[in-house]
Every structure is written in structure tokens, then in C-alpha cells.
Scaffold this active site. Sequence first.
Site, PDB file in Angstrom:
ATOM      1  N   TYR A   1      38.628 -42.289 -48.060  1.00 18.25           N
ATOM      2  CA  TYR A   1      37.860 -41.242 -48.742  1.00 18.25           C
ATOM      3  C   TYR A   1      37.147 -41.825 -49.963  1.00 18.25           C
ATOM      4  O   TYR A   1      36.784 -42.996 -49.970  1.00 18.25           O
ATOM      5  CB  TYR A   1      38.778 -40.058 -49.103  1.00 18.25           C
ATOM      6  CG  TYR A   1      39.595 -39.576 -47.927  1.00 18.25           C
ATOM      7  CD1 TYR A   1      38.967 -39.136 -46.769  1.00 18.25           C
ATOM      8  CD2 TYR A   1      40.979 -39.582 -47.940  1.00 18.25           C
ATOM      9  CE1 TYR A   1      39.698 -38.698 -45.676  1.00 18.25           C
ATOM     10  CE2 TYR A   1      41.726 -39.131 -46.857  1.00 18.25           C
ATOM     11  CZ  TYR A   1      41.074 -38.702 -45.730  1.00 18.25           C
ATOM     12  OH  TYR A   1      41.791 -38.273 -44.643  1.00 18.25           O
TER      13      TYR A   1
ATOM     14  N   VAL B   1      44.490 -36.725 -43.257  1.00 17.04           N
ATOM     15  CA  VAL B   1      45.125 -35.679 -44.058  1.00 17.04           C
ATOM     16  C   VAL B   1      46.492 -35.250 -43.511  1.00 17.04           C
ATOM     17  O   VAL B   1      47.184 -34.456 -44.138  1.00 17.04           O
ATOM     18  CB  VAL B   1      44.213 -34.441 -44.239  1.00 17.04           C
ATOM     19  CG1 VAL B   1      42.987 -34.783 -45.067  1.00 17.04           C
ATOM     20  CG2 VAL B   1      43.830 -33.819 -42.903  1.00 17.04           C
TER      21      VAL B   1
ATOM     22  N   LYS C   1      39.482 -41.588 -36.243  1.00 17.59           N
ATOM     23  CA  LYS C   1      38.081 -42.014 -36.394  1.00 17.59           C
ATOM     24  C   LYS C   1      37.913 -43.522 -36.187  1.00 17.59           C
ATOM     25  O   LYS C   1      36.823 -43.990 -35.854  1.00 17.59           O
ATOM     26  CB  LYS C   1      37.548 -41.579 -37.764  1.00 17.59           C
ATOM     27  CG  LYS C   1      37.489 -40.055 -37.899  1.00 17.59           C
ATOM     28  CD  LYS C   1      37.142 -39.597 -39.301  1.00 17.59           C
ATOM     29  CE  LYS C   1      37.215 -38.072 -39.389  1.00 17.59           C
ATOM     30  NZ  LYS C   1      37.084 -37.560 -40.769  1.00 17.59           N
TER      31      LYS C   1
ATOM     32  N   TYR D   1      35.969 -33.211 -31.601  1.00 16.50           N
ATOM     33  CA  TYR D   1      36.428 -33.705 -32.893  1.00 16.50           C
ATOM     34  C   TYR D   1      37.787 -33.098 -33.275  1.00 16.50           C
ATOM     35  O   TYR D   1      38.709 -33.819 -33.683  1.00 16.50           O
ATOM     36  CB  TYR D   1      35.359 -33.391 -33.953  1.00 16.50           C
ATOM     37  CG  TYR D   1      35.787 -33.718 -35.352  1.00 16.50           C
ATOM     38  CD1 TYR D   1      35.828 -35.030 -35.800  1.00 16.50           C
ATOM     39  CD2 TYR D   1      36.176 -32.715 -36.234  1.00 16.50           C
ATOM     40  CE1 TYR D   1      36.241 -35.333 -37.088  1.00 16.50           C
ATOM     41  CE2 TYR D   1      36.587 -33.004 -37.514  1.00 16.50           C
ATOM     42  CZ  TYR D   1      36.620 -34.315 -37.936  1.00 16.50           C
ATOM     43  OH  TYR D   1      37.037 -34.611 -39.210  1.00 16.50           O
TER      44      TYR D   1
ATOM     45  N   SER E   1      42.315 -38.093 -39.395  1.00 17.22           N
ATOM     46  CA  SER E   1      41.148 -38.993 -39.485  1.00 17.22           C
ATOM     47  C   SER E   1      41.431 -40.429 -39.067  1.00 17.22           C
ATOM     48  O   SER E   1      40.487 -41.216 -38.949  1.00 17.22           O
ATOM     49  CB  SER E   1      40.589 -38.984 -40.895  1.00 17.22           C
ATOM     50  OG  SER E   1      39.790 -37.846 -41.062  1.00 17.22           O
TER      51      SER E   1
HETATM   52  N1  GLU Z   1      40.471 -32.781 -39.049  1.00 14.01           N
HETATM   53  C1  GLU Z   1      40.339 -33.001 -40.462  1.00 14.01           C
HETATM   54  C2  GLU Z   1      39.073 -32.367 -40.994  1.00 14.01           C
HETATM   55  O1  GLU Z   1      38.072 -32.469 -40.387  1.00 14.01           O
HETATM   56  C3  GLU Z   1      40.356 -34.475 -40.696  1.00 14.01           C
HETATM   57  C4  GLU Z   1      40.324 -34.782 -42.146  1.00 14.01           C
HETATM   58  C5  GLU Z   1      40.950 -36.098 -42.476  1.00 14.01           C
HETATM   59  O2  GLU Z   1      42.016 -36.455 -41.997  1.00 14.01           O
HETATM   60  O3  GLU Z   1      40.324 -36.779 -43.286  1.00 14.01           O
HETATM   61  O4  GLU Z   1      39.061 -31.760 -42.014  1.00 14.01           O
END
Ligand code: GLU
Length: 308
Positions: free
Chosen positions: A244, A262, A70, A192, A67
Site C-alpha cells: 500500500y 487486508v 494480486k 476480483y 490482495s
Molecule cells: N478485496 C479487498 C478490496 O478490494 C482487497 C484489499 C486488500 O487486501 O488490499 O478492498
Amino acid sequence: MTTVTDFTPMLQQVLEEVRPLTLQGKVADYIPELGHVDRNKLGIALYLPDGGVFCAGDAHERFSIQSISKVFTLIMAYRRLGDALWQRVGREPSGTPFNSLIQLETDLGIPRNPFINAGALVVSDILCSQYVNAHLSILEFIRQISGVDDINFNTRVARSEAQHGYRNAAMANFIKSFGNLKAPVDDVLQTYFRQCSIEMSCAELVRAAQLLVHYGTTPDVSETLLTPSEVRRVTSIMLTCGTYDAAGDFAFRIGLPAKSGVGGGILAVVPGRMALCVWSPALDYHGNSLAGGRALELFSARSGFSVF
Ligand code: GLU
């Protein structure tokens, strides 16, 4: 002549203190390929405008940025759409887990922010409309801002996530039903999953974050990529939504705009002052690196680098 403080001993000390935490928490295995990562890995890198990059531990080993990607896709979409972006995605902390579907129904398919999965899927959709091969443009952008040419996807991780990404698929379809995805659902999901599978080291991530440290410019790119006010907006969303549903606690304990993934990485930035990246694969209940969060807390307390 000004002397530059060598932060390496402080970084090494922080790693030593948090190392016991690498044995606690859980390495993400809901994407099976991520479950193979060695939980003993621990690295940290610091970028200072007048000091360069300082590293300790496994700071040069690449990991799945997940993430953290992002932040880069948000920057790309913001550059293309400007403030029209906020019609497609909000900028409020969600207070729910990163992969939650609950609010999407009442919010009519407009995700609360670009860092929860739903919001990142909308951002990926925007990039699918803006670029012929969005995943390659994302990779190219990250290579450009970090100045590192061989950063790449991990196709095994991307495939593993595609095979098990039922929630992301559900979310993308749900958003599409509200008309807030324009491209075909599968194109958005593939973009994604690929962006999340990109592998970088802590040292490379702080180099990429120079763009935010330098208010929209970087030594590796001659043009201005964001305005200072756009940089403040991106980093404010990192502070309020980047870790988060623990973002409030992170702001309270650490006081740094940050984005976690994650894969166990956390990238923190203070515009004008520094970028800091830590990696330790074992995660806490919210999905943030356990040792990584504590390392950021110790470092910000000792160095005084904080936005507060
Ligand atoms: N590719 C992971 C998912 O979509 C990213 C989650 C993350 O790193 O927060 O679950």
C-alpha cells in the site's frame, strides 16, 4: 554432507516478540465477513530452496489472502500479454491508499500499478478476456503452483465483499468509462471478489511463491512459467508497490519485496533465496498487518535475508 540450518526456533522467537502487537491495530471489517476473524491468530512460514518449509504458530491455518492474490493474477496476465500489459496498467507506486480513485481521473483510467485495487481490476479484466471462466483459471493456477489441490474460494467472503464493494464498483465503472476495461463491469468485479476470497495458509503461500524464488519454475510444475527477467519485474513491483502507501517504509525497514492483504497476510520473496509469509489479522493505518510487518522486520534483520 551439507547441514541445513533449522530456522524454526528463530521463527518461534520472532512470533513471541511480536505477539503483543496482535492486540493493537484493527481487523478489517469493511468487508463484514472478514471482521469475524480472531485477532489472536499469528503464523509464519519460511521456504528455502535447500531447506524446505519451516513453520511456527498458526502457519497451517487458512485465511483470506485478499490482495496477495494480486501477485498471482499479475503473473497470469503477464504470461498472456507480455510487455503489452504495461499499456493497460503502470508500475509506479501510487502514494495513495489502495482503494483511492483520485489519480484515475488525471491518469485517464490507467491505474498506477497492478497492486492498487484499480490496477488489480484491470488485471482481472485482462484475465476475463483471456479465459472462459477467469476465476476458476485463477484458482487452478494457484493450486498448480502451490501443489495443493483443495485450495478454494470462500463464497461467504466473496458475497460479503460484493454486497459492500461500492468503491470497487465505482472504480471499475470509472475505468470502463475511459475504455480500459473490456469485459462487462460485473464480470470483472465478480472475478476480483472471488480471487480475493481465496483462502490459503502461510505454508501454502510460500509454496506458491516458489515460482518466484526459483526464477519462474517450480518443482510442482514441469514447464517454465516466467522468465528470470519477468520474475525480477514482478518482485520489483512487490518492493515498490506491494504494501500500500507504506511501501517506502517497508523497503526501508524490511528490505524485502512483499505483498500484503487486508486479511492480515504478507508474502515476501527474495528470488534465488527464500519466501516468507506471515499472518496476523490486525492491521495498521495503511492496511498492513501490524504484527506481521514487525515480524518480517525482525526476521530480515536476524537472518540477513534482504535484497539490500
Ligand atoms: N478485496 C479487498 C478490496 O478490494 C482487497 C484489499 C486488500 O487486501 O488490499 O478492498
